[in-house]
Scaffold this motif. Structure first.
Motif, PDB file in Angstrom:
ATOM      1  N   UNK A 177      20.392  -3.364  13.267  1.00 37.08           N
ATOM      2  CA  UNK A 177      21.360  -4.425  13.520  1.00 37.08           C
ATOM      3  C   UNK A 177      20.859  -5.754  12.965  1.00 37.08           C
ATOM      4  N   UNK A 178      19.566  -6.011  13.193  1.00 37.44           N
ATOM      5  CA  UNK A 178      18.982  -7.267  12.718  1.00 37.44           C
ATOM      6  C   UNK A 178      18.924  -7.306  11.195  1.00 37.44           C
ATOM      7  N   UNK A 179      18.472  -6.221  10.586  1.00 35.80           N
ATOM      8  CA  UNK A 179      18.339  -6.184   9.123  1.00 35.80           C
ATOM      9  C   UNK A 179      19.709  -6.218   8.455  1.00 35.80           C
ATOM     10  N   UNK A 180      20.641  -5.433   8.945  1.00 35.34           N
ATOM     11  CA  UNK A 180      21.963  -5.354   8.327  1.00 35.34           C
ATOM     12  C   UNK A 180      22.679  -6.697   8.382  1.00 35.34           C
ATOM     13  N   UNK A 181      22.549  -7.413   9.498  1.00 35.03           N
ATOM     14  CA  UNK A 181      23.154  -8.743   9.597  1.00 35.03           C
ATOM     15  C   UNK A 181      22.660  -9.650   8.484  1.00 35.03           C
ATOM     16  N   UNK A 182      21.381  -9.550   8.164  1.00 32.75           N
ATOM     17  CA  UNK A 182      20.811 -10.372   7.089  1.00 32.75           C
ATOM     18  C   UNK A 182      21.252  -9.884   5.712  1.00 32.75           C
ATOM     19  N   UNK A 183      21.404  -8.567   5.559  1.00 31.42           N
ATOM     20  CA  UNK A 183      21.863  -8.022   4.283  1.00 31.42           C
ATOM     21  C   UNK A 183      23.338  -8.335   4.037  1.00 31.42           C
ATOM     22  N   UNK A 184      24.079  -8.584   5.088  1.00 33.96           N
ATOM     23  CA  UNK A 184      25.477  -9.000   4.926  1.00 33.96           C
ATOM     24  C   UNK A 184      25.565 -10.431   4.413  1.00 33.96           C
ATOM     25  N   UNK A 185      24.474 -11.184   4.574  1.00 36.72           N
ATOM     26  CA  UNK A 185      24.446 -12.570   4.106  1.00 36.72           C
ATOM     27  C   UNK A 185      23.847 -12.695   2.713  1.00 36.72           C
ATOM     28  N   UNK A 186      22.835 -11.888   2.428  1.00 31.88           N
ATOM     29  CA  UNK A 186      22.142 -11.962   1.134  1.00 31.88           C
ATOM     30  C   UNK A 186      21.702 -10.571   0.704  1.00 31.88           C
ATOM     31  N   UNK A 187      21.677 -10.354  -0.610  1.00 33.40           N
ATOM     32  CA  UNK A 187      21.143  -9.101  -1.153  1.00 33.40           C
ATOM     33  C   UNK A 187      19.640  -9.046  -0.871  1.00 33.40           C
ATOM     34  N   UNK A 188      19.091  -7.861  -0.697  1.00 34.93           N
ATOM     35  CA  UNK A 188      17.697  -7.693  -0.274  1.00 34.93           C
ATOM     36  C   UNK A 188      16.715  -8.450  -1.177  1.00 34.93           C
ATOM     37  N   UNK A 189      16.941  -8.452  -2.483  1.00 31.60           N
ATOM     38  CA  UNK A 189      16.001  -9.106  -3.400  1.00 31.60           C
ATOM     39  C   UNK A 189      15.975 -10.622  -3.233  1.00 31.60           C
TER      40      UNK A 189
ATOM     41  N   UNK B  32      11.083 -15.575  -0.309  1.00 30.35           N
ATOM     42  CA  UNK B  32      10.806 -16.326   0.909  1.00 30.35           C
ATOM     43  C   UNK B  32      11.766 -17.459   1.197  1.00 30.35           C
ATOM     44  N   UNK B  33      12.792 -17.606   0.385  1.00 32.66           N
ATOM     45  CA  UNK B  33      13.798 -18.666   0.575  1.00 32.66           C
ATOM     46  C   UNK B  33      15.173 -18.086   0.300  1.00 32.66           C
ATOM     47  N   UNK B  34      15.907 -17.603   1.265  1.00 32.69           N
ATOM     48  CA  UNK B  34      15.542 -17.490   2.679  1.00 32.69           C
ATOM     49  C   UNK B  34      14.528 -16.363   2.886  1.00 32.69           C
ATOM     50  N   UNK B  35      13.935 -16.290   4.054  1.00 35.16           N
ATOM     51  CA  UNK B  35      12.993 -15.212   4.343  1.00 35.16           C
ATOM     52  C   UNK B  35      13.634 -14.213   5.295  1.00 35.16           C
ATOM     53  N   UNK B  36      13.176 -12.973   5.184  1.00 38.33           N
ATOM     54  CA  UNK B  36      13.682 -11.903   6.037  1.00 38.33           C
ATOM     55  C   UNK B  36      12.997 -11.976   7.401  1.00 38.33           C
TER      56      UNK B  36
END
Length: 215
Positions: free
Chosen positions: A6-18, A23-27
């Motif tokens: 849930x935590x990782x996917x929320x971030x992947x919905x905002x930005x592509x993994x690469x 580090x800007x933004x950071x995971x």
């Protein structure tokens, strides 16, 4: 869906993994900035050919072995561009916790699943499929994997993203895991850093890894 995903996917919905690799933004993992390094694979060598690709696969497999040492399960996050690709590698009976999540910005989906690792060779094949993706003449006996995948050690909370033959990103929740992997694959990490310096990027080191800023 497990809290980790849930935590990782929320971030992947905002930005592509690469995009998290610099580090800007950071995971974040467990709400805190995670540790990260990027390392060269085929770009470690002066030229790319059948022989150096085999060496590349050996290095990638060693990394997989270290990340998933003593694990009986692995998580997979897949960016779906072409449907049905994972089923070429994984038996349906080995899959659990299978979810699909929309990526509205990129107009595609993520598939998140957990599978049994009866043999580490399964993960080797997935990584091999990514490395051989752009090298059809060398991969007649291998199944290529066009969709991007992120391999997840759910116990240690380590994410491994082999983006293609060129290199990969590793994200770790714990500093100790990061330092151990960093030491084992130091020359491949240093190779990527040197490459970025040659491209006129300024290297910035921190506790959480190395970032690069265009001069």
């Amino acid at each position: 869906m497990k809290e980790l995903y849930q935590e990782v996917v929320t971030q992947l919905q905002e930005n592509y993994i690469s995009q998290y690799a610099n580090g800007k933004p950071y995971l974040k993992l467990n709400g805190e900035q995670c540790y990260h390094f990027r390392m060269n694979l085929s770009y470690f060598y002066k030229r790319i050919n059948e022989q150096t690709l085999k060496k590349t696969i050996n290095v990638a497999n060693r990394l997989v072995d270290e990340v998933f040492k003593n694990e009986s399960r692995a998580g997979i996050i897949q960016y779906i561009n072409q449907p049905g690709q994972l089923m070429k590698f994984i038996k349906k009976t080995a899959i659990s916790d299978d979810y699909y999540v929309n990526l509205p910005v990129e107009e595609r989906f993520l598939r998140i699943l957990t599978c049994k690792i009866e043999n580490i060779g399964l993960l080797h094949k997935l990584v091999m499929g990514r490395i051989y993706q752009d090298f059809k003449p060398y991969s007649d006996t291998f199944t290529r994997l066009d969709n991007q995948i992120i391999l997840v050690n759910e116990t240690k909370k380590i994410l491994l993203h082999v983006y293609d033959d060129r290199g990969c990103d590793v994200f770790c929740k714990e500093e100790q895991d990061y330092l151990e992997l960093k030491q084992l694959f130091k020359k491949y990490i240093d190779s990527y850093t040197a490459q970025m310096e040659e491209l006129n990027y300024q290297v910035q080191e921190s506790t959480y890894g190395v970032s690069f800023t265009k001069k």
